[in-house]
Design a protein around this motif. Structure first.
Motif, PDB file in Angstrom:
ATOM      1  N   ALA A   1     -66.368  18.488 -99.920  1.00  0.00           N
ATOM      2  CA  ALA A   1     -67.815  18.586-100.133  1.00  0.00           C
ATOM      3  C   ALA A   1     -68.513  19.135 -98.892  1.00  0.00           C
ATOM      4  O   ALA A   1     -69.442  19.941 -99.002  1.00  0.00           O
ATOM      5  CB  ALA A   1     -68.385  17.226-100.502  1.00  0.00           C
ATOM      6  N   ALA A   2     -68.075  18.719 -97.722  1.00  0.00           N
ATOM      7  CA  ALA A   2     -68.680  19.195 -96.478  1.00  0.00           C
ATOM      8  C   ALA A   2     -68.497  20.707 -96.332  1.00  0.00           C
ATOM      9  O   ALA A   2     -69.426  21.428 -95.929  1.00  0.00           O
ATOM     10  CB  ALA A   2     -68.062  18.468 -95.285  1.00  0.00           C
ATOM     11  N   VAL A   3     -67.306  21.201 -96.670  1.00  0.00           N
ATOM     12  CA  VAL A   3     -67.055  22.642 -96.598  1.00  0.00           C
ATOM     13  C   VAL A   3     -67.986  23.393 -97.534  1.00  0.00           C
ATOM     14  O   VAL A   3     -68.585  24.418 -97.169  1.00  0.00           O
ATOM     15  CB  VAL A   3     -65.578  22.951 -96.940  1.00  0.00           C
ATOM     16  CG1 VAL A   3     -65.361  24.455 -97.088  1.00  0.00           C
ATOM     17  CG2 VAL A   3     -64.657  22.388 -95.872  1.00  0.00           C
ATOM     18  N   LEU A   4     -68.135  22.898 -98.766  1.00  0.00           N
ATOM     19  CA  LEU A   4     -69.008  23.560 -99.737  1.00  0.00           C
ATOM     20  C   LEU A   4     -70.465  23.518 -99.305  1.00  0.00           C
ATOM     21  O   LEU A   4     -71.231  24.443 -99.586  1.00  0.00           O
ATOM     22  CB  LEU A   4     -68.847  22.900-101.107  1.00  0.00           C
ATOM     23  CG  LEU A   4     -67.505  23.119-101.809  1.00  0.00           C
ATOM     24  CD1 LEU A   4     -67.423  22.299-103.089  1.00  0.00           C
ATOM     25  CD2 LEU A   4     -67.305  24.595-102.141  1.00  0.00           C
ATOM     26  N   CYS A   5     -70.844  22.452 -98.623  1.00  0.00           N
ATOM     27  CA  CYS A   5     -72.235  22.319 -98.172  1.00  0.00           C
ATOM     28  C   CYS A   5     -72.502  23.073 -96.869  1.00  0.00           C
ATOM     29  O   CYS A   5     -73.657  23.216 -96.461  1.00  0.00           O
ATOM     30  CB  CYS A   5     -72.579  20.840 -97.980  1.00  0.00           C
ATOM     31  SG  CYS A   5     -72.625  19.883 -99.514  1.00  0.00           S
ATOM     32  N   GLY A   6     -71.448  23.516 -96.199  1.00  0.00           N
ATOM     33  CA  GLY A   6     -71.613  24.246 -94.951  1.00  0.00           C
ATOM     34  C   GLY A   6     -71.955  23.373 -93.764  1.00  0.00           C
ATOM     35  O   GLY A   6     -72.603  23.841 -92.808  1.00  0.00           O
ATOM     36  N   ILE A   7     -71.548  22.105 -93.794  1.00  0.00           N
ATOM     37  CA  ILE A   7     -71.794  21.198 -92.682  1.00  0.00           C
ATOM     38  C   ILE A   7     -70.501  20.475 -92.343  1.00  0.00           C
ATOM     39  O   ILE A   7     -69.501  20.587 -93.064  1.00  0.00           O
ATOM     40  CB  ILE A   7     -72.902  20.165 -93.009  1.00  0.00           C
ATOM     41  CG1 ILE A   7     -72.491  19.298 -94.209  1.00  0.00           C
ATOM     42  CG2 ILE A   7     -74.227  20.868 -93.273  1.00  0.00           C
ATOM     43  CD1 ILE A   7     -73.474  18.185 -94.510  1.00  0.00           C
ATOM     44  N   SER A   8     -70.513  19.732 -91.243  1.00  0.00           N
ATOM     45  CA  SER A   8     -69.326  18.983 -90.858  1.00  0.00           C
ATOM     46  C   SER A   8     -69.191  17.725 -91.716  1.00  0.00           C
ATOM     47  O   SER A   8     -70.171  17.239 -92.291  1.00  0.00           O
ATOM     48  CB  SER A   8     -69.390  18.598 -89.377  1.00  0.00           C
ATOM     49  OG  SER A   8     -70.435  17.663 -89.159  1.00  0.00           O
ATOM     50  N   GLN A   9     -67.989  17.179 -91.782  1.00  0.00           N
ATOM     51  CA  GLN A   9     -67.777  15.962 -92.556  1.00  0.00           C
ATOM     52  C   GLN A   9     -68.568  14.781 -91.995  1.00  0.00           C
ATOM     53  O   GLN A   9     -69.176  14.026 -92.769  1.00  0.00           O
ATOM     54  CB  GLN A   9     -66.287  15.632 -92.622  1.00  0.00           C
ATOM     55  CG  GLN A   9     -65.982  14.425 -93.502  1.00  0.00           C
ATOM     56  CD  GLN A   9     -64.498  14.229 -93.721  1.00  0.00           C
ATOM     57  OE1 GLN A   9     -63.726  15.179 -93.667  1.00  0.00           O
ATOM     58  NE2 GLN A   9     -64.083  12.992 -93.971  1.00  0.00           N
ATOM     59  N   PRO A  10     -68.618  14.588 -90.655  1.00  0.00           N
ATOM     60  CA  PRO A  10     -69.446  13.495 -90.136  1.00  0.00           C
ATOM     61  C   PRO A  10     -70.926  13.641 -90.488  1.00  0.00           C
ATOM     62  O   PRO A  10     -71.608  12.653 -90.779  1.00  0.00           O
ATOM     63  CB  PRO A  10     -69.228  13.579 -88.615  1.00  0.00           C
ATOM     64  CG  PRO A  10     -67.878  14.218 -88.465  1.00  0.00           C
ATOM     65  CD  PRO A  10     -67.807  15.206 -89.584  1.00  0.00           C
ATOM     66  N   ALA A  11     -71.403  14.896 -90.495  1.00  0.00           N
ATOM     67  CA  ALA A  11     -72.812  15.123 -90.842  1.00  0.00           C
ATOM     68  C   ALA A  11     -73.067  14.769 -92.306  1.00  0.00           C
ATOM     69  O   ALA A  11     -74.100  14.171 -92.642  1.00  0.00           O
ATOM     70  CB  ALA A  11     -73.195  16.571 -90.572  1.00  0.00           C
ATOM     71  N   LEU A  12     -72.129  15.127 -93.180  1.00  0.00           N
ATOM     72  CA  LEU A  12     -72.274  14.783 -94.593  1.00  0.00           C
ATOM     73  C   LEU A  12     -72.245  13.272 -94.779  1.00  0.00           C
ATOM     74  O   LEU A  12     -73.069  12.705 -95.511  1.00  0.00           O
ATOM     75  CB  LEU A  12     -71.163  15.432 -95.414  1.00  0.00           C
ATOM     76  CG  LEU A  12     -71.128  15.070 -96.903  1.00  0.00           C
ATOM     77  CD1 LEU A  12     -72.393  15.541 -97.606  1.00  0.00           C
ATOM     78  CD2 LEU A  12     -69.895  15.662 -97.581  1.00  0.00           C
ATOM     79  N   SER A  13     -71.317  12.607 -94.117  1.00  0.00           N
ATOM     80  CA  SER A  13     -71.215  11.153 -94.225  1.00  0.00           C
ATOM     81  C   SER A  13     -72.510  10.489 -93.761  1.00  0.00           C
ATOM     82  O   SER A  13     -72.981   9.514 -94.368  1.00  0.00           O
ATOM     83  CB  SER A  13     -70.032  10.640 -93.395  1.00  0.00           C
ATOM     84  OG  SER A  13     -68.811  11.145 -93.911  1.00  0.00           O
ATOM     85  N   ALA A  14     -73.095  11.029 -92.691  1.00  0.00           N
ATOM     86  CA  ALA A  14     -74.338  10.462 -92.162  1.00  0.00           C
ATOM     87  C   ALA A  14     -75.486  10.638 -93.153  1.00  0.00           C
ATOM     88  O   ALA A  14     -76.313   9.737 -93.335  1.00  0.00           O
ATOM     89  CB  ALA A  14     -74.686  11.113 -90.821  1.00  0.00           C
TER      90      ALA A  14
END
Length: 310
Positions: free
Chosen positions: A24-37
């Motif tokens: 999901a983070a890749v598809l959103c264009g952000i890092s995984q920690p940023a998505l989790s936050a």
């Protein structure tokens, strides 16, 4: 004051589709920690847990399942606002989310993608491959702008324009030359060895309709997820399978296969482009449909303009 942001809801939607924070983070264009936050902040604002993170994949909580249709409608409304603001611009510019079924995608996309890039250089195409019911639901909800599938479509609120007729052939093992003599009649016993795609694929239902009174028994406990898998199994003598005309040429790379025609009138499917009946991108969808009808690699049985199926 509204606490949630549209961006957070988009992250939620993507995570629901992938059920995996990394993808999901890749598809959103952000890092995984940023998505989790962002998801954690969303959970804090809503006062409930949205995903169970204990396993390898994310699992929706009951609260998330309750909120999902509301968030989907909110995002669809926001997209409608953006689309309405662009009314009057040149056709097929900007982001366009196109769905396509797996039994069409690998055979049609190599022909249409270069043409789309050449004709519409400002188009930013996003592709989604899934079965018909999933694509129809996502289009009706506004997650997709349009999708390519075979008729009929049962989802209300959609308009479909037929693109071309795609005839069916039968793939049989080359090692069994006496298995069947073409043309194959619909009551042929060889269809008892017909292998099917898994539940949910429209090609499965079309194959069952073709069989009529002959019921396939070869794969009663098995359903493949792709036509490529079925063709490989046919080549190794496990049975026979239905092949759309658009997929016949690529089968030449499989030397263990023989493709034979059915008796006239040959069975076929109608491939169509569908979109929301009241959406703001109807003109663009109609322009795309006309372009698709002229694709050289498509079967020769292209249908007349404005062949609409309500």
């Amino acid at each position: 004051m509204i606490k949630l942001t549209l961006r957070q809801m988009q992250y939620f939607e993507t995570l629901v589709q992938t059920l995996h924070f990394g993808r999901a983070a890749v598809l959103c264009g952000i890092s995984q920690p940023a998505l989790s936050a962002q998801i954690a902040d969303m959970e804090e604002k809503l006062g409930c847990k949205l995903f169970d993170r204990s396993g390898r994949n994310a699992i929706l909580t009951p609260e998330a399942l309750t909120l999902l249709p509301l968030i989907t409608r909110a995002l669809a409304a926001a997209r409608d606002v953006e689309e309405a603001a662009t009314t009057g611009r040149s056709a097929l510019e900007g982001r366009f989310r196109l769905g396509i079924i797996p039994t069409v995608a690998p055979y049609l996309l190599p022909s249409i993608l270069p043409q789309l890039r050449q004709r519409y250089p400002e188009l930013r195409l996003e592709l989604r491959e899934a079965v018909t019911d999933t694509l129809a639901e996502e289009t009706a909800l506004g997650s997709l702008d349009a999708f390519i599938a075979a008729l009929p479509l049962d989802q209300p609120g959609l308009t479909a324009e037929a693109l071309f007729e795609d005839r069916f052939f039968l793939a049989v093992p080359r090692a069994e030359p006496d298995l069947v003599a073409p043309p194959v009649p619909p009551e042929s016993p060889v269809l008892e060895r017909l292998m099917l795609l898994e539940e949910g694929h429209c090609l499965r239902e079309q194959a069952l309709q073709l069989c009529g009174s002959v019921r396939p028994t070869a794969m009663a406990n098995y359903g493949a997820t792709s036509l490529t898998t079925l063709l490989q199994m046919v080549g190794h003598g496990f049975g026979v399978t239905l092949v759309p005309e658009m997929a016949v040429a690529p089968t030449a790379a499989l030397p263990d296969l023989r493709v034979v025609p059915f008796a006239e009138p040959m069975p076929s499917r109608i491939v169509a482009l569908a979109w929301r009946r009241n959406g703001h991108r109807q003109a663009e969808c109609k322009a795309l449909a006309e372009m698709l009808k002229g694709v050289p690699a498509a079967p020769a049985h292209a249908l007349a303009p404005n062949t609409l199926v309500k």
